[in-house]
Design a protein around this motif. Sequence first.
Motif, PDB file in Angstrom:
ATOM      1  N   GLY A 314      41.212  39.346  47.306  1.00 29.60           N
ATOM      2  CA  GLY A 314      41.849  38.565  46.579  1.00 29.60           C
ATOM      3  C   GLY A 314      41.545  38.618  45.064  1.00 29.60           C
ATOM      4  N   PRO A 315      42.066  37.871  44.385  1.00 29.79           N
ATOM      5  CA  PRO A 315      43.506  36.588  44.099  1.00 29.79           C
ATOM      6  C   PRO A 315      44.455  37.086  45.150  1.00 29.79           C
ATOM      7  CG  PRO A 315      43.089  37.406  42.360  1.00 29.79           C
ATOM      8  CD  PRO A 315      41.849  37.543  43.641  1.00 29.79           C
ATOM      9  N   SER A 316      45.782  36.375  44.919  1.00 27.82           N
ATOM     10  CA  SER A 316      47.051  36.402  45.693  1.00 27.82           C
ATOM     11  C   SER A 316      47.223  36.863  43.811  1.00 27.82           C
ATOM     12  CB  SER A 316      46.898  35.810  46.424  1.00 27.82           C
ATOM     13  OG  SER A 316      49.251  36.107  46.639  1.00 27.82           O
ATOM     14  N   GLN A 317      48.235  38.189  44.295  1.00 25.75           N
ATOM     15  CA  GLN A 317      48.764  38.684  42.843  1.00 25.75           C
ATOM     16  C   GLN A 317      50.709  37.649  43.413  1.00 25.75           C
ATOM     17  OE1 GLN A 317      48.248  42.718  42.448  1.00 25.75           O
ATOM     18  NE2 GLN A 317      47.969  42.847  44.510  1.00 25.75           N
ATOM     19  N   GLU A 318      50.491  37.608  44.615  1.00 29.30           N
ATOM     20  CA  GLU A 318      52.488  36.690  43.885  1.00 29.30           C
ATOM     21  C   GLU A 318      52.616  35.123  44.398  1.00 29.30           C
ATOM     22  OE1 GLU A 318      56.401  36.659  44.364  1.00 29.30           O
ATOM     23  OE2 GLU A 318      54.504  38.360  43.773  1.00 29.30           O
ATOM     24  N   SER A 319      50.996  34.829  44.448  1.00 27.31           N
ATOM     25  CA  SER A 319      50.852  33.363  44.563  1.00 27.31           C
ATOM     26  C   SER A 319      49.500  33.074  44.768  1.00 27.31           C
ATOM     27  CB  SER A 319      51.516  32.904  46.023  1.00 27.31           C
ATOM     28  OG  SER A 319      51.885  31.733  45.183  1.00 27.31           O
ATOM     29  N   PRO A 320      48.707  33.157  43.465  1.00 27.15           N
ATOM     30  CA  PRO A 320      47.905  33.175  42.977  1.00 27.15           C
ATOM     31  C   PRO A 320      47.130  31.631  43.159  1.00 27.15           C
ATOM     32  CG  PRO A 320      48.765  33.510  40.930  1.00 27.15           C
ATOM     33  CD  PRO A 320      49.842  33.790  42.085  1.00 27.15           C
ATOM     34  N   GLY A 321      48.547  30.566  43.424  1.00 29.90           N
ATOM     35  CA  GLY A 321      47.945  28.926  43.363  1.00 29.90           C
ATOM     36  C   GLY A 321      47.374  28.963  45.078  1.00 29.90           C
ATOM     37  N   ILE A 322      47.586  30.027  46.074  1.00 32.54           N
ATOM     38  CA  ILE A 322      47.071  30.165  47.419  1.00 32.54           C
ATOM     39  C   ILE A 322      46.128  30.911  47.587  1.00 32.54           C
ATOM     40  CG2 ILE A 322      47.805  30.451  50.162  1.00 32.54           C
ATOM     41  CD1 ILE A 322      49.456  27.749  48.138  1.00 32.54           C
ATOM     42  N   LEU A 323      45.002  30.520  47.766  1.00 30.64           N
ATOM     43  CA  LEU A 323      43.641  31.294  47.608  1.00 30.64           C
ATOM     44  C   LEU A 323      43.544  32.435  49.519  1.00 30.64           C
ATOM     45  CD1 LEU A 323      40.741  31.858  47.361  1.00 30.64           C
ATOM     46  CD2 LEU A 323      40.026  30.485  49.290  1.00 30.64           C
ATOM     47  N   LYS A 324      43.583  33.425  48.593  1.00 27.50           N
ATOM     48  CA  LYS A 324      44.123  34.966  49.712  1.00 27.50           C
ATOM     49  C   LYS A 324      42.439  35.909  50.230  1.00 27.50           C
ATOM     50  CE  LYS A 324      47.815  33.367  52.234  1.00 27.50           C
ATOM     51  NZ  LYS A 324      48.072  33.307  53.611  1.00 27.50           N
ATOM     52  N   SER A 475      43.095  24.781  51.306  1.00 26.10           N
ATOM     53  CA  SER A 475      42.112  25.057  50.202  1.00 26.10           C
ATOM     54  C   SER A 475      43.117  25.611  48.595  1.00 26.10           C
ATOM     55  CB  SER A 475      41.798  27.226  50.907  1.00 26.10           C
ATOM     56  OG  SER A 475      43.152  27.591  50.727  1.00 26.10           O
ATOM     57  N   PHE A 476      42.153  24.445  48.436  1.00 28.82           N
ATOM     58  CA  PHE A 476      42.449  24.787  46.677  1.00 28.82           C
ATOM     59  C   PHE A 476      42.511  26.441  45.812  1.00 28.82           C
ATOM     60  CE2 PHE A 476      41.453  20.817  48.128  1.00 28.82           C
ATOM     61  CZ  PHE A 476      43.019  19.898  47.199  1.00 28.82           C
TER      62      PHE A 476
END
Length: 571
Positions: A314-324, A475-476
């Motif tokens: 990660g971090p997510s590119q499309e939705s960085p407010g979600i931990l991946k 997660s945050f």
Amino acid sequence: MPPPPTKWKGHCEFTGQRTCNNKLVGARNLLKEALEEPPFENFFHGTHTAAEAAGAFVEDAGVFGNAKGTAAGMAPGAHVAMYKVCNDKVGCTESAILAAMDSLGLGSLPFFDDPIAIGAFSAIQSGIFVSCSAANSGPEYGTLSNEAPWILTVGASTIDRKIAALAKLGNGAKYQGETLFQPSNFSSELLPLVYPGLNGNNESAFCTPGSLDNFDVKGKVVVCDLGKISSVLKGQEVLRAGGAAVILTSPEIVGYSTPTSAYPLPAVQVGFGASFAIKSYINSSSTAQATILFEGTIIGDSLAPEVVFFSSRGPSQESPGILKPDIIGPGVNILAAWGVSVDNKVPSYNVVSGTSMSCPHLSGIAALLKSAHPDWSPAAIKSAIMTTADTKNLGGLPIVDQRHLKADIFATGAGHVNPNRANDPGLVYDIHPDDYIPYLCGLSYTDREIGILVQRKVVCANVKVIAEAQLNYPSFSIILGSTSQYYTRTLTNVGPANSTYSVDIDVPFGLGVSVNPSQITFSEWNQKVTYSVEFISQVRENRGNHSFAQGALTWISQKHTVRTPISVIFK
């Protein structure tokens, strides 16, 4: 803690087939050769992954006498419905992917253009859990696929079994690696050691077909660099040229990772440190020698689980407010069923590596959890897996990455899956499919784009829009500037009816965290309680040169520990 780039790069776009930028293509080509996938791998990928998820118990399984034991999938009593969605001629068509949406090992962006995200949303609306591979494009940041929060995104880790061999040099040094083919009749006598790429010949360094014609390798141990072509083809070239054995050397990006397979002659793949030492020895000696010592199957690697180099980060590119990614699971040198025999044994097995191997492990575990808790939603199952994950290895130390440095949160997500603990998580963060609509509106998707995902008309103007990090996720993932941020989460009690939890905070570096209330008491099963968290921005000087930080918020009772990981990107 290494900083992620300020602008995430390297994602793939779905265009019937997946196309990637040159950097990512190079990483995937290295992966393909490093994982040692034979030419027919595409045809048996499904066989291997299905066996990992739900294979029956089979005694005396193994390959070439290695990794022997009783083989079984994660959920050996489960039923499997398989669909072939890709082939060598047309790639992976959207229609085929959408028709096969129980569990996948593919990925693309963005959500409303992503057939996997679209199909997965339809699946969770029907109560079907969806797990997908994070992709094999690591170790750089921002390289993962399958980022939608309704998907469990799975990275890959090692297991505590090595199919070990040693590269022994003429100076007495020994370097451990791995190889599946370990012939008992190969002599331990030292042989001349050569590196055809010593003088800068690129093709011969990689032992590509025909590249050894002008080199005397007969009866010698030949060093071949990983890259360009499969290691099977490298071995075939060395064998054709009369070489006795191969040492496969790794570039720095691979680190200590040693995914292996069945080579066509005695061979060993070693990590970057050993590769550097072996080449230095060749440079320093005019009479370099080496041999390969086979050690067979060794159980008990204290560094396992270790995040492998290819596992996308990660971090997510499309939705960085979600931990991946969400989780990591076994994905390196995994023994499972194969469509043809590689060692003239029936039933046939093979050892393969990839996030395509870690994903079905989680699919099988999810099936077991659903069987034990038929009332749990897909989001509850995901929460149970994530909040009970292990963050330490078998040696009791923090999980490391391919460099043997502490793996960060963008490599591990919540940590390594622990199926037994996931079966009794105590608390879960649940999400109803409709709860994703305010989140999608918060991503600034249009009503039409969200309608494509949820398959009905949506009007965001009539919805109470939420920020990404406000989704009731286990997660945050915070992007923090100079202003503090405030979020809530709702916990559902799936443990004892009467239980009290107190909060423990591992505060991420460079900020403050406040939780209210700090203690929660449940009086009945399935009761829901909401708590709030304030992420307090501090002066920039307190952050040093760090671009991100990590920590965790953990609810602890007498019986349960419910850990919620926190990632913070500073802007």
